[in-house]
Scaffold this motif. Structure first.
Motif, PDB file in Angstrom:
ATOM      1  N   ALA A  58       0.694  -1.275   0.058  1.00  0.00           N
ATOM      2  CA  ALA A  58       0.058  -0.120  -0.191  1.00  0.00           C
ATOM      3  C   ALA A  58       0.939   1.177  -0.080  1.00  0.00           C
ATOM      4  CB  ALA A  58      -0.916   0.068   1.184  1.00  0.00           C
ATOM      5  N   GLY A  59       2.154   0.947  -0.136  1.00  0.00           N
ATOM      6  CA  GLY A  59       2.785   2.213  -0.094  1.00  0.00           C
ATOM      7  C   GLY A  59       3.796   2.690   1.021  1.00  0.00           C
ATOM      8  N   GLN A  60       3.613   2.017   2.228  1.00  0.00           N
ATOM      9  CA  GLN A  60       4.208   2.463   3.341  1.00  0.00           C
ATOM     10  C   GLN A  60       5.633   2.052   3.289  1.00  0.00           C
ATOM     11  OE1 GLN A  60       3.126   4.354   5.870  1.00  0.00           O
ATOM     12  NE2 GLN A  60       5.112   4.320   7.041  1.00  0.00           N
ATOM     13  N   ARG A  61       6.618   2.982   3.903  1.00  0.00           N
ATOM     14  CA  ARG A  61       7.929   2.298   3.878  1.00  0.00           C
ATOM     15  C   ARG A  61       8.597   2.493   5.124  1.00  0.00           C
ATOM     16  NH1 ARG A  61       6.485   0.128   0.244  1.00  0.00           N
ATOM     17  NH2 ARG A  61       7.075   0.229  -2.074  1.00  0.00           N
ATOM     18  N   ILE A  62       8.258   3.053   6.234  1.00  0.00           N
ATOM     19  CA  ILE A  62       8.711   3.355   7.322  1.00  0.00           C
ATOM     20  C   ILE A  62       7.964   2.538   8.478  1.00  0.00           C
ATOM     21  CG2 ILE A  62       9.631   4.993   9.093  1.00  0.00           C
ATOM     22  CD1 ILE A  62       9.466   7.329   6.766  1.00  0.00           C
ATOM     23  N   PHE A  63       8.793   1.851   9.192  1.00  0.00           N
ATOM     24  CA  PHE A  63       8.282   0.852  10.257  1.00  0.00           C
ATOM     25  C   PHE A  63       9.131   1.196  11.486  1.00  0.00           C
ATOM     26  CE2 PHE A  63       7.058  -0.706   6.196  1.00  0.00           C
ATOM     27  CZ  PHE A  63       5.719  -1.002   6.278  1.00  0.00           C
ATOM     28  N   GLY A  64       8.484   0.602  12.610  1.00  0.00           N
ATOM     29  CA  GLY A  64       8.932   0.762  13.850  1.00  0.00           C
ATOM     30  C   GLY A  64       8.723  -0.523  14.498  1.00  0.00           C
ATOM     31  N   GLU A  65       9.746  -1.230  15.204  1.00  0.00           N
ATOM     32  CA  GLU A  65       9.780  -2.369  15.907  1.00  0.00           C
ATOM     33  C   GLU A  65      10.463  -2.077  17.163  1.00  0.00           C
ATOM     34  OE1 GLU A  65       8.804  -5.484  15.552  1.00  0.00           O
ATOM     35  OE2 GLU A  65       8.015  -5.157  13.569  1.00  0.00           O
ATOM     36  N   ASN A  66       9.795  -2.948  18.533  1.00  0.00           N
ATOM     37  CA  ASN A  66      10.485  -2.648  19.780  1.00  0.00           C
ATOM     38  C   ASN A  66      11.522  -3.157  19.925  1.00  0.00           C
ATOM     39  OD1 ASN A  66       8.110  -0.976  20.215  1.00  0.00           O
ATOM     40  ND2 ASN A  66       8.161  -1.677  22.463  1.00  0.00           N
ATOM     41  N   ARG A  67      11.499  -4.686  19.592  1.00  0.00           N
ATOM     42  CA  ARG A  67      12.523  -5.733  19.818  1.00  0.00           C
ATOM     43  C   ARG A  67      13.411  -6.056  18.570  1.00  0.00           C
ATOM     44  NH1 ARG A  67       8.373  -9.786  22.997  1.00  0.00           N
ATOM     45  NH2 ARG A  67       7.709  -8.421  24.575  1.00  0.00           N
ATOM     46  N   VAL A  68      14.564  -5.915  18.855  1.00  0.00           N
ATOM     47  CA  VAL A  68      15.634  -6.256  17.832  1.00  0.00           C
ATOM     48  C   VAL A  68      15.591  -7.830  17.275  1.00  0.00           C
ATOM     49  CG1 VAL A  68      18.220  -6.404  17.146  1.00  0.00           C
ATOM     50  CG2 VAL A  68      17.273  -4.328  18.507  1.00  0.00           C
ATOM     51  N   GLN A  69      15.165  -8.635  18.347  1.00  0.00           N
ATOM     52  CA  GLN A  69      15.116 -10.097  17.826  1.00  0.00           C
ATOM     53  C   GLN A  69      13.924 -10.306  16.929  1.00  0.00           C
ATOM     54  OE1 GLN A  69      15.374 -12.775  20.757  1.00  0.00           O
ATOM     55  NE2 GLN A  69      15.312 -14.522  19.614  1.00  0.00           N
ATOM     56  N   GLU A  70      12.846  -9.378  17.091  1.00  0.00           N
ATOM     57  CA  GLU A  70      11.828  -9.562  16.516  1.00  0.00           C
ATOM     58  C   GLU A  70      11.906  -9.043  15.001  1.00  0.00           C
ATOM     59  OE1 GLU A  70       6.963  -8.589  16.282  1.00  0.00           O
ATOM     60  OE2 GLU A  70       8.150  -8.055  18.145  1.00  0.00           O
ATOM     61  N   ALA A  71      12.555  -7.758  14.825  1.00  0.00           N
ATOM     62  CA  ALA A  71      12.965  -7.190  13.565  1.00  0.00           C
ATOM     63  C   ALA A  71      13.885  -8.209  12.749  1.00  0.00           C
ATOM     64  CB  ALA A  71      13.445  -5.671  13.987  1.00  0.00           C
ATOM     65  N   GLU A  72      14.763  -8.657  13.234  1.00  0.00           N
ATOM     66  CA  GLU A  72      15.661  -9.647  12.625  1.00  0.00           C
ATOM     67  C   GLU A  72      14.868 -10.817  11.938  1.00  0.00           C
ATOM     68  OE1 GLU A  72      19.967  -9.574  14.739  1.00  0.00           O
ATOM     69  OE2 GLU A  72      18.505 -10.262  15.805  1.00  0.00           O
ATOM     70  N   SER A  73      13.833 -11.198  12.547  1.00  0.00           N
ATOM     71  CA  SER A  73      13.121 -12.447  11.839  1.00  0.00           C
ATOM     72  C   SER A  73      12.139 -11.818  10.798  1.00  0.00           C
ATOM     73  CB  SER A  73      12.192 -12.993  13.141  1.00  0.00           C
ATOM     74  OG  SER A  73      11.257 -12.124  13.447  1.00  0.00           O
ATOM     75  N   LYS A  74      11.816 -10.457  10.717  1.00  0.00           N
ATOM     76  CA  LYS A  74      11.059 -10.130   9.658  1.00  0.00           C
ATOM     77  C   LYS A  74      11.736  -9.586   8.599  1.00  0.00           C
ATOM     78  CE  LYS A  74       8.097  -8.367  12.911  1.00  0.00           C
ATOM     79  NZ  LYS A  74       6.764  -7.817  13.655  1.00  0.00           N
ATOM     80  N   PHE A  75      12.440  -8.424   8.884  1.00  0.00           N
ATOM     81  CA  PHE A  75      12.790  -7.542   7.811  1.00  0.00           C
ATOM     82  C   PHE A  75      13.815  -7.625   6.830  1.00  0.00           C
ATOM     83  CE2 PHE A  75      10.321  -4.985  10.584  1.00  0.00           C
ATOM     84  CZ  PHE A  75       9.461  -4.112   9.957  1.00  0.00           C
ATOM     85  N   PRO A  76      14.873  -8.599   7.163  1.00  0.00           N
ATOM     86  CA  PRO A  76      15.722  -8.816   6.182  1.00  0.00           C
ATOM     87  C   PRO A  76      14.883  -9.568   5.098  1.00  0.00           C
ATOM     88  CG  PRO A  76      16.946  -9.617   8.090  1.00  0.00           C
ATOM     89  CD  PRO A  76      15.274  -9.050   8.537  1.00  0.00           C
ATOM     90  N   THR A  77      14.131 -10.377   4.867  1.00  0.00           N
ATOM     91  CA  THR A  77      13.474 -10.839   3.862  1.00  0.00           C
ATOM     92  C   THR A  77      12.472  -9.838   3.231  1.00  0.00           C
ATOM     93  OG1 THR A  77      13.321 -13.068   4.861  1.00  0.00           O
ATOM     94  CG2 THR A  77      11.792 -12.820   3.013  1.00  0.00           C
ATOM     95  N   LEU A  78      11.910  -9.271   3.905  1.00  0.00           N
ATOM     96  CA  LEU A  78      11.200  -8.004   3.314  1.00  0.00           C
ATOM     97  C   LEU A  78      11.978  -7.166   2.580  1.00  0.00           C
ATOM     98  CD1 LEU A  78       8.835  -7.436   6.384  1.00  0.00           C
ATOM     99  CD2 LEU A  78       7.976  -8.274   4.002  1.00  0.00           C
ATOM    100  N   ARG A  79      13.189  -6.939   2.906  1.00  0.00           N
ATOM    101  CA  ARG A  79      14.031  -6.091   2.429  1.00  0.00           C
ATOM    102  C   ARG A  79      14.509  -6.359   0.950  1.00  0.00           C
ATOM    103  NH1 ARG A  79      16.304  -1.536   5.121  1.00  0.00           N
ATOM    104  NH2 ARG A  79      16.329  -1.752   7.541  1.00  0.00           N
ATOM    105  N   THR A  80      14.708  -7.912   0.756  1.00  0.00           N
ATOM    106  CA  THR A  80      14.839  -8.275  -0.534  1.00  0.00           C
ATOM    107  C   THR A  80      13.880  -7.952  -1.627  1.00  0.00           C
ATOM    108  OG1 THR A  80      13.983 -10.645  -0.159  1.00  0.00           O
ATOM    109  CG2 THR A  80      16.120 -10.264   0.606  1.00  0.00           C
ATOM    110  N   ARG A  81      12.678  -7.524  -1.362  1.00  0.00           N
ATOM    111  CA  ARG A  81      11.373  -7.217  -2.371  1.00  0.00           C
ATOM    112  C   ARG A  81      11.249  -5.666  -1.970  1.00  0.00           C
ATOM    113  NH1 ARG A  81       5.492  -9.516  -2.488  1.00  0.00           N
ATOM    114  NH2 ARG A  81       4.780  -8.455  -4.285  1.00  0.00           N
ATOM    115  N   TRP A  82      11.508  -5.081  -0.964  1.00  0.00           N
ATOM    116  CA  TRP A  82      11.452  -3.546  -1.026  1.00  0.00           C
ATOM    117  C   TRP A  82      12.665  -3.229  -0.348  1.00  0.00           C
ATOM    118  CZ3 TRP A  82       7.115  -6.894   0.704  1.00  0.00           C
ATOM    119  CH2 TRP A  82       5.954  -6.738  -0.214  1.00  0.00           C
ATOM    120  N   PRO A  83      13.762  -2.685  -1.059  1.00  0.00           N
ATOM    121  CA  PRO A  83      14.915  -2.383  -0.580  1.00  0.00           C
ATOM    122  C   PRO A  83      14.709  -0.943   0.147  1.00  0.00           C
ATOM    123  CG  PRO A  83      15.117  -2.709  -2.892  1.00  0.00           C
ATOM    124  CD  PRO A  83      13.534  -3.179  -2.541  1.00  0.00           C
ATOM    125  N   ASP A  84      13.815  -0.223  -0.357  1.00  0.00           N
ATOM    126  CA  ASP A  84      13.748   1.187   0.169  1.00  0.00           C
ATOM    127  C   ASP A  84      13.022   1.355   1.462  1.00  0.00           C
ATOM    128  OD1 ASP A  84      11.399   0.403  -1.088  1.00  0.00           O
ATOM    129  OD2 ASP A  84      10.989   2.392  -1.856  1.00  0.00           O
TER     130      ASP A  84
END
Length: 234
Positions: A58-84
């Motif tokens: 839907a065009g959102q590009r900035i996200f906030g996460e509280n926990r580093v471990q949770e962010a590590e489990s989600k965002f590397p894969t998402l970045r491969t499709r949305w590098p921005d």
């Protein structure tokens, strides 16, 4: 693991995002500011990668996460499709998580004490990069919350700017739940101006219009976009 709560559909999240963006634009217009002055940080903590992908679609590009471990489990894969996409760590950060936070995040919004500054500096030296940094201030001086106490804020901001230079971008706060947040927002905005810092991260789903009226340049919105947090069980 997560409960059986159903994940919101792409259409649900797209509709909610549009509504939040409309509210941001209206709040900015009401105080004579362009809506482009205010960035939306979609707070995705506890929500699955699928929901974040819907927001990205839907065009959102900035996200906030509280926990580093949770962010590590989600965002590397998402970045491969949305590098921005840009990831903000917005929760209290332990020093032993500083290296991982600096590796994965574009922004750390919760710098609040000298030992964490030391850990971030070491991480930056090791990685050869630093994310942008925000100083979190405990504007209510609440003992259970992260953040620099008000009385120590000016000195800590000054020391942080001397150490990290223009990587220090702004200030962040989370006002007390039982008080009118406007006074806290106004204080944070004034402190940012005095420190000559351009970014002010304040306001969440329940009060971001008030934060915009007081000068917020980033608002952190989760529930209004993604719905209630999924129940977490053992």
């Amino acid at each position: 693991m997560q409960s059986g709560r159903s994940i919101m559909t792409e259409n649900d999240i797209s509709t909610r995002l549009a509504a939040v963006r409309g509210r941001i634009a209206a709040a900015a217009e009401a105080c004579g500011r362009p809506s482009s002055d205010v960035q939306l940080v979609a707070v995705s903590k506890f929500h699955p990668a699928e929901s974040i992908a819907h927001a990205l679609e839907a065009g959102q590009r900035i996200f906030g996460e509280n926990r580093v471990q949770e962010a590590e489990s989600k965002f590397p894969t998402l970045r491969t499709r949305w590098p921005d996409l840009r990831l903000h760590i917005i929760g209290g950060l332990q020093t032993n998580k500083a290296l991982a936070a600096c590796r994965i995040a574009d922004v750390i919004e919760s710098l609040d004490r000298p030992p964490l500054s030391d850990a971030i500096a070491r991480a930056g030296d090791r990685l050869g990069r630093l994310p942008d940094l925000f100083v979190q201030i405990n504007t209510g001086d609440e003992p259970q919350k992260y953040g620099v106490p008000r009385a120590e804020a000016a000195a800590f901001i000054d020391a942080t700017k001397r150490r990290f230079g223009d990587r220090v971008r702004g200030l962040m706060c989370i006002p007390p739940e039982d008080q009118d947040p406007r006074a806290h927002f106004a204080w944070l905005a004034r402190t940012a101006r005095e420190a000559e810092l351009p970014a002010i991260s304040m306001g969440m789903s329940a009060d971001f219009e008030a934060a915009i009226a007081e000068g917020a340049t980033l608002v952190r919105v989760g529930t209004a976009i993604f719905g209630a947090r999924p129940a977490i069980g053992a």
